[in-house]
Design a protein around this motif. Structure first.
Motif, PDB file in Angstrom:
ATOM      1  N   UNK A 135      95.556  64.681  84.624  1.00 25.77           N
ATOM      2  CA  UNK A 135      95.674  63.915  86.005  1.00 25.77           C
ATOM      3  C   UNK A 135      96.998  65.353  86.343  1.00 25.77           C
ATOM      4  N   UNK A 136      97.465  65.948  85.332  1.00 28.18           N
ATOM      5  CA  UNK A 136      98.608  66.811  85.158  1.00 28.18           C
ATOM      6  C   UNK A 136      97.467  68.244  85.091  1.00 28.18           C
ATOM      7  N   UNK A 137      97.255  68.369  84.861  1.00 24.43           N
ATOM      8  CA  UNK A 137      96.322  69.826  84.430  1.00 24.43           C
ATOM      9  C   UNK A 137      95.602  70.349  85.975  1.00 24.43           C
ATOM     10  N   UNK A 138      95.128  69.184  86.434  1.00 23.39           N
ATOM     11  CA  UNK A 138      94.084  69.343  87.719  1.00 23.39           C
ATOM     12  C   UNK A 138      94.926  69.174  89.049  1.00 23.39           C
ATOM     13  N   UNK A 139      95.368  68.616  89.445  1.00 21.87           N
ATOM     14  CA  UNK A 139      95.728  68.170  90.174  1.00 21.87           C
ATOM     15  C   UNK A 139      97.550  67.972  90.284  1.00 21.87           C
ATOM     16  N   UNK A 140      97.947  69.317  89.754  1.00 24.29           N
ATOM     17  CA  UNK A 140      99.380  68.857  90.015  1.00 24.29           C
ATOM     18  C   UNK A 140      99.638  70.600  91.262  1.00 24.29           C
TER      19      UNK A 140
END
Length: 316
Positions: free
Chosen positions: A311-316
């Motif tokens: 989530x951090x890698x793709x949505x940040x």
């Protein structure tokens, strides 16, 4: 005294099978009632047919030569004829047209020799038009299964066939084996046809059929062929599809290619490697392409920690 079949056909007793056929052909065409309007023609035509029916059959001919028409039609006791003697007596079926059609081939062979008014049909070469004495059987079609390696490198395939072959006497036949050799050229496509002319069963009134082999591709463990290209399916994990990887592909000629994949691999993505496909039949030095397609392996489950990282890698 019985009738002289040799005299009916106008040949000597030493005449061979070819001479008997030639004499019948000439006289049957001459005295056929459609061609010959003389009152005696039907009777003469029937005589010719009976003479041919006897002399063209080795067993009937041998009995007639030894015992004459009386012995042929009356039957020969075993003590005179020996083993396999003609004991039942020969009876001519009387159908001269049947013999004529069997000899010349076809359901209505006479129509090819004469017009309805009885005049001859002449070709540009001065001869009678028609099927002739023989007609050809329809082709015999067989599949030839080849591996991609066979079609990439080329090879020689030897195929054993069994066929009926006429013996030297011109009357009897036997089954014999024969080896057919097929030189497979690099780059042949599925559906390529290889024809062996007149290699089918032989017979007294037929031209042997052609044997036609059609190329079929065997399934391959690594590649699927599309024209001159080769398609390779690579299974990669979702993570490699996103960050890149290297795909190793063993070619048909046993080289190991290491193909870098630097793009993001989505479901419709494919990698084209020029010149690593099938050889071209018109120029074996040229080759099609290698097309790498991908089957992306998604994880079956993720831990909460991994979900957080994604989530951090793709949505940040």
């Amino acid at each position: 005294m019985g009738q002289d079949y040799y005299a009916v056909l106008g040949i000597t007793r030493s005449a061979h099978h070819a001479g008997i056929n030639q004499a019948y052909r000439k006289l049957a065409l001459k005295f056929h009632p459609l061609k010959n309007s003389e009152p005696a023609a039907p009777h003469r035509f029937k005589q010719i047919a009976e003479a041919y029916d006897v002399l063209s059959d080795p067993r009937k001919k041998a009995t007639y030569d030894k015992f004459g028409e009386e012995g042929l039609k009356g039957g020969i006791p075993p003590e005179f004829g020996g083993e396999g003697a003609w004991t039942s007596g020969y009876v001519f079926h009387g159908n001269a047209d049947k013999i004529f059609k069997e000899f010349f081939g076809g359901d209505n062979p006479f129509a090819d020799f004469f017009k309805p008014d009885g005049s001859e049909v002449i070709t540009a070469f001065g001869g009678l038009r028609g099927r002739g004495v023989k007609k050809q059987d329809p082709p015999i079609e067989r599949d030839l299964y080849l591996s991609l390696e066979d079609l990439f490198f080329g090879c020689t395939k030897k195929i054993k066939i069994s066929r009926r072959v006429m013996n030297e006497d011109g009357h009897t036949s036997s089954i014999r084996d024969k080896i057919l050799s097929i030189d497979v050229c690099p780059g042949w496509n599925q559906g390529t046809k290889i024809t062996f002319t007149n290699e089918g069963d032989q017979g007294p009134n037929i031209i042997p059929a052609d044997i036609i082999f059609t190329v079929k591709e065997k399934p391959h463990p690594r590649f699927k062929r599309q024209g001159n290209d080769l398609v390779y399916i690579s299974n990669i994990a979702l993570g490699k599809a996103l960050i890149g990887c290297t795909v190793a592909v063993e070619t048909l000629d046993e080289r190991l290619l290491h193909i870098p994949i630097n793009d993001i691999v989505h479901p419709k993505y494919s990698k084209v490697v020029p010149g690593e496909g099938m050889r071209l039949s018109k120029d074996p030095n040229q080759k099609g392409d290698l097309i790498i397609q991908f089957d992306i392996q998604f994880p079956e489950h993720l831990t909460p920690q991994k979900k957080h990282l994604i989530r951090q890698a793709l949505l940040s």
